[in-house]
Write a protein that holds these residues in place. Structure first.
Motif, mmCIF file in Angstrom:
data_model
loop_
_atom_site.group_PDB
_atom_site.id
_atom_site.type_symbol
_atom_site.label_atom_id
_atom_site.label_comp_id
_atom_site.label_asym_id
_atom_site.label_seq_id
_atom_site.Cartn_x
_atom_site.Cartn_y
_atom_site.Cartn_z
ATOM 1 N N TRP A 72 0.801 -1.210 0.000
ATOM 2 C CA TRP A 72 0.000 0.000 0.000
ATOM 3 C C TRP A 72 0.842 1.271 0.000
ATOM 4 N N LEU A 73 0.721 2.019 -1.094
ATOM 5 C CA LEU A 73 1.312 3.345 -1.265
ATOM 6 C C LEU A 73 2.836 3.351 -1.151
ATOM 7 N N GLU A 74 3.454 2.184 -1.315
ATOM 8 C CA GLU A 74 4.918 2.117 -1.257
ATOM 9 C C GLU A 74 5.521 2.688 -2.538
ATOM 10 N N MET A 75 6.685 3.308 -2.407
ATOM 11 C CA MET A 75 7.409 3.787 -3.578
ATOM 12 C C MET A 75 8.897 3.877 -3.245
ATOM 13 N N THR A 76 9.700 3.705 -4.269
ATOM 14 C CA THR A 76 11.141 3.943 -4.124
ATOM 15 C C THR A 76 11.576 5.108 -5.008
ATOM 16 N N VAL A 77 10.694 5.539 -5.942
ATOM 17 C CA VAL A 77 11.044 6.668 -6.805
ATOM 18 C C VAL A 77 11.333 7.900 -5.960
ATOM 19 N N ASN A 78 10.519 8.122 -4.932
ATOM 20 C CA ASN A 78 10.785 9.234 -4.013
ATOM 21 C C ASN A 78 11.167 8.728 -2.627
ATOM 22 N N LEU A 79 11.550 7.450 -2.580
ATOM 23 C CA LEU A 79 12.266 6.827 -1.457
ATOM 24 C C LEU A 79 11.410 6.427 -0.269
ATOM 25 N N ASN A 80 10.245 7.005 -0.054
ATOM 26 C CA ASN A 80 9.446 6.672 1.119
ATOM 27 C C ASN A 80 8.046 6.255 0.705
ATOM 28 N N ASN A 81 7.267 5.808 1.694
ATOM 29 C CA ASN A 81 5.847 5.594 1.452
ATOM 30 C C ASN A 81 5.209 6.917 1.053
ATOM 31 N N TYR A 82 4.248 6.865 0.113
ATOM 32 C CA TYR A 82 3.687 8.106 -0.414
ATOM 33 C C TYR A 82 3.019 8.950 0.676
ATOM 34 N N ILE A 83 2.544 8.320 1.745
ATOM 35 C CA ILE A 83 1.910 9.085 2.826
ATOM 36 C C ILE A 83 2.921 10.007 3.499
ATOM 37 N N ALA A 84 4.202 9.711 3.374
ATOM 38 C CA ALA A 84 5.212 10.616 3.916
ATOM 39 C C ALA A 84 5.301 11.905 3.102
ATOM 40 N N ASP A 85 4.726 11.892 1.886
ATOM 41 C CA ASP A 85 4.677 13.095 1.044
ATOM 42 C C ASP A 85 3.309 13.772 1.139
ATOM 43 N N HIS A 86 2.272 12.997 0.799
ATOM 44 C CA HIS A 86 0.918 13.562 0.749
ATOM 45 C C HIS A 86 -0.092 12.575 1.311
ATOM 46 N N PHE A 87 -1.144 13.116 1.908
ATOM 47 C CA PHE A 87 -2.251 12.306 2.424
ATOM 48 C C PHE A 87 -3.353 12.335 1.372
ATOM 49 N N THR A 88 -3.548 11.223 0.659
ATOM 50 C CA THR A 88 -4.425 11.201 -0.520
ATOM 51 C C THR A 88 -5.356 9.990 -0.502
ATOM 52 N N PRO A 89 -6.328 9.949 0.405
ATOM 53 C CA PRO A 89 -7.265 8.810 0.418
ATOM 54 C C PRO A 89 -8.030 8.630 -0.883
ATOM 55 N N PHE A 90 -8.150 9.694 -1.684
ATOM 56 C CA PHE A 90 -8.928 9.624 -2.923
ATOM 57 C C PHE A 90 -8.359 8.609 -3.900
ATOM 58 N N ILE A 91 -7.105 8.252 -3.737
ATOM 59 C CA ILE A 91 -6.489 7.252 -4.625
ATOM 60 C C ILE A 91 -7.307 5.968 -4.652
ATOM 61 N N ILE A 92 -7.956 5.646 -3.533
ATOM 62 C CA ILE A 92 -8.752 4.415 -3.446
ATOM 63 C C ILE A 92 -9.820 4.378 -4.536
ATOM 64 N N PHE A 93 -10.417 5.547 -4.845
ATOM 65 C CA PHE A 93 -11.474 5.590 -5.857
ATOM 66 C C PHE A 93 -10.925 5.395 -7.274
ATOM 67 N N LEU A 94 -9.657 5.669 -7.468
ATOM 68 C CA LEU A 94 -9.057 5.560 -8.809
ATOM 69 C C LEU A 94 -8.440 4.189 -9.068
ATOM 70 N N LEU A 95 -8.166 3.441 -8.004
ATOM 71 C CA LEU A 95 -7.481 2.157 -8.144
ATOM 72 C C LEU A 95 -8.217 1.157 -9.047
ATOM 73 N N PRO A 96 -9.542 1.027 -8.957
ATOM 74 C CA PRO A 96 -10.212 0.050 -9.827
ATOM 75 C C PRO A 96 -10.009 0.337 -11.311
ATOM 76 N N PHE A 97 -9.979 1.610 -11.687
ATOM 77 C CA PHE A 97 -9.761 1.961 -13.095
ATOM 78 C C PHE A 97 -8.320 1.650 -13.511
#
Length: 618
Positions: free
Chosen positions: A63-88
């Motif tokens: 969940w929300l892991e990334m290495t492009v910007n080195l940390n979990n994305y929540i360490a950058d931005h709080f974006t619960p709306f991503i959940i609505f886009l995941l099915p697409f």
């Protein structure tokens, strides 16, 4: 006249149908163009790769892991709306899906804009024109060409919120207000324009007090969540406001209060004023006629002004324009509604139509992208490299390779490896061992230029090249095509290409030049040059010329630092050249990074000749 009357009735009757057709045309056109840009490796500003890796990892249970910007994305931005886009996204995972989704969301924003316009103007044809002005707005095109960002969702939701605000339907207003908060934590500040307008219009407390309380509470909550996941336990984007000092909200606020004249000079600098005029130009400055609705954009506008870069041209060349543009369009609607009775209304509409079309062509990125000459041979080579990398392999690449390789668990940006630090220099970074490493030196020159910026302390700059040299020494250089270098993890017995070494070398006393010798092996198209360590210049580049073009490298591949070089030695460097290279020159440089005409980052150099042109004899 009968024909014009019939045409008017036809447009009125089918105005929404024409808008739907225009929306579909926009989606198809910009999906095609942005997918082409992706295929040409022309996205190099991280965000597309960040979002793709975040979405990819999330649908695979990370969940929300990334290495492009080195940390979990929540360490950058709080974006619960991503959940609505995941099915697409899950229908066809990859950066291509995100680009199509972005074009789709920007296009359908014209639909609620049409309904608002119809309510306000009572004119279907004018409402169609306003919606088309959104689809043709050059800054919307700039957003569409600039990576991928969740702010596009905010723009669409903004118009829905205003629609229910205008109809005085508080329940629906509140529902979409809350939904917009979920897009990103700073949406809470963006939405403060609604209670400001409600205060101006003297609406009751639920339109004023409740949205303010909800926005501020949500922002504080979201920042607290980010702090928990952040390595530094602090919201890192406060750094945009730290140009007068301070690193948190309170210390930054105090720096502004204690330096009022500097703040005023910063706010009223010429670039801010000209940028505001440019943004209003496609609407003929008409939003100023109904300026009370500009309150909707007041908070994000002021917050943008107070950043270190201010309301500069960067704003309208990137997604940041979406924080102010929706509110400007609302003011635009009300201005046109009032002007319908003006005696020069028809002339205003004609001038406006010409302006919208002209600026869509000449202020937007589409014309520049279509006219841009891409190196198809290099693009084909990049595709070959990407296609041979197994999906489970760990890679570190230049930023132009990131989107194409971001559908994997581990992909690292080479610029952080070069800098030795993460974004905003907030934490040290040492590149983990990876399987493959790609360097596009055209892209890497952006990082070399960034190194000389004010962000880095002298002691950091002095060790960057040395650490970069050590990083590359762990890998074998396997192949080179022009300025694309392909490395693999070092293995015993691997035959690899030579880049550089420091050697003993004697030169005549009367030769006082930095560059003092070369050998060209025409059969293999390899150039060997020698650089005096006593006269070594870190900010030097070598430029290779073919008949119709040129390309650059850092003279030393950015691997050496004067501080660590032994005196009275020579750096021996090898360059693996295309067969059509005819000559080269060496320059010292100063430079800065800019946004190009096709909305990617490019370095711009000021050069001083160190070595005049040398013809390569074949």
């Amino acid at each position: 006249m009968n024909f014009l009357l019939k045409l008017k009735k036809f447009l009125e009757k089918h105005s929404f149908l024409f808008l739907v057709i225009a929306v579909i045309i926009y989606i198809i056109s910009f999906s095609f163009l942005t997918l082409k840009k992706l295929d040409y490796f022309a996205y190099n500003n991280f965000d597309l790769a960040i979002f793709n890796q975040v979405f990819f990892n999330t649908i695979h249970g990370r969940w929300l892991e990334m290495t492009v910007n080195l940390n979990n994305y929540i360490a950058d931005h709080f974006t619960p709306f991503i959940i609505f886009l995941l099915p697409f996204y899950a229908l066809k995972p990859g950066p291509e899906t995100l680009l199509v989704m972005q074009s789709f969301i920007l296009a359908i924003s014209a639909l609620p804009l049409y309904f608002i316009s119809h309510r306000v103007t009572k004119n279907k044809i004018l409402s169609l024109g306003i919606a088309l002005a959104w689809l043709l707005n050059p800054f919307i095109h700039q957003v569409n060409f600039t990576e991928v960002h969740l702010e596009v969702v905010m723009a669409s939701l903004f118009f829905i919120i205003f629609y229910f605000y205008y109809l005085d339907k508080f329940g629906y207003f509140l529902l979409f207000f809350i939904l917009t908060l979920l897009v990103r934590e700073d949406m809470a500040l963006f939405l403060l324009g609604f209670p400001l307008l409600a205060l101006f219009e003297k609406r009751n407390w639920r339109w004023t007090f409740l949205p303010i309380l909800l926005s501020i509470s949500y922002f504080l909550f979201a920042v607290k969540v980010i702090d928990i996941f952040s390595v530094h336990k602090q919201y890192k984007f406060f750094i945009y406001y730290g140009w007068l000092g301070g690193s948190d909200a309170f210390s930054i606020a105090w720096s502004f209060v204690s330096h009022p004249w500097q703040v005023l000079r910063h706010i009223f600098k010429l670039e801010n004023i000209t940028s505001v005029l440019v943004v209003l130009w496609p609407m003929l400055f008409l939003p100023l006629y109904k300026s009370k609705y500009l309150l909707l954009s007041a908070v994000p506008f002021v917050l943008t002004l107070l950043t270190g870069s201010g309301f500069s041209s960067l704003v309208y060349h990137t997604h940041y324009i979406l924080f102010v543009l929706p509110g400007i369009f609302i003011a635009f609607i009300f201005a046109l509604a009032d002007l319908q009775q003006h005696k020069y209304y028809q002339y205003i509409i004609i001038l406006l139509s010409v302006t919208v079309i002209y600026l869509a062509i000449f202020l937007g990125p589409v014309k520049n992208f279509l006219a841009h000459q891409f190196d198809t041979k290099i693009i084909d080579y990049k595709r070959q490299l990407v296609n041979q990398i197994p999906p489970e392999a760990k890679v570190a690449v230049s930023s132009d390779f990131l989107p194409a390789l971001s559908s994997r668990q581990y992909v690292y940006p080479l610029n952080y490896a070069f800098f030795g630090y993460s974004q905003f220099l907030l934490e040290p970074f040492v590149l983990p061992q990876v399987d493959y490493l790609f360097i596009d030196f055209e892209d890497f020159m952006i990082d070399v230029v960034a190194k000389e910026g004010k962000s880095f302390l002298t002691e950091h700059k002095e060790v960057m090249n040395e650490n970069w040299h050590k990083t590359l020494s762990d890998y074998d250089l396997i192949s080179v095509e022009k300025n694309i270098f392909f490395f693999k993890k070092k293995t015993e017995g691997q035959q690899n290409l030579f880049l550089s070494e420091v050697v003993d070398f004697s030169k005549t006393d009367n030769n006082k030049d930095l560059f003092f010798g070369h050998n060209f092996f025409a059969k293999d198209n390899v150039l060997e040059i020698f650089v005096d360590t006593n006269l070594f210049v870190e900010n030097a580049l070598i430029r290779f010329y073919s008949k119709d073009s040129y390309f650059d490298f850092p003279l030393d591949y950015a691997m050496f630092s004067k501080k660590f070089l032994e005196p009275d030695k020579a750096i021996k460097l090898h360059y693996y050249l295309p067969a059509d290279v005819e000559s080269f020159e060496i320059f010292s440089w100063t430079g800065e990074n800019m946004v190009s005409l096709i909305n990617n980052a490019v370095p711009v150099f000021q050069l001083e000749l160190l070595q005049s042109k040398i013809i390569l004899k074949r």
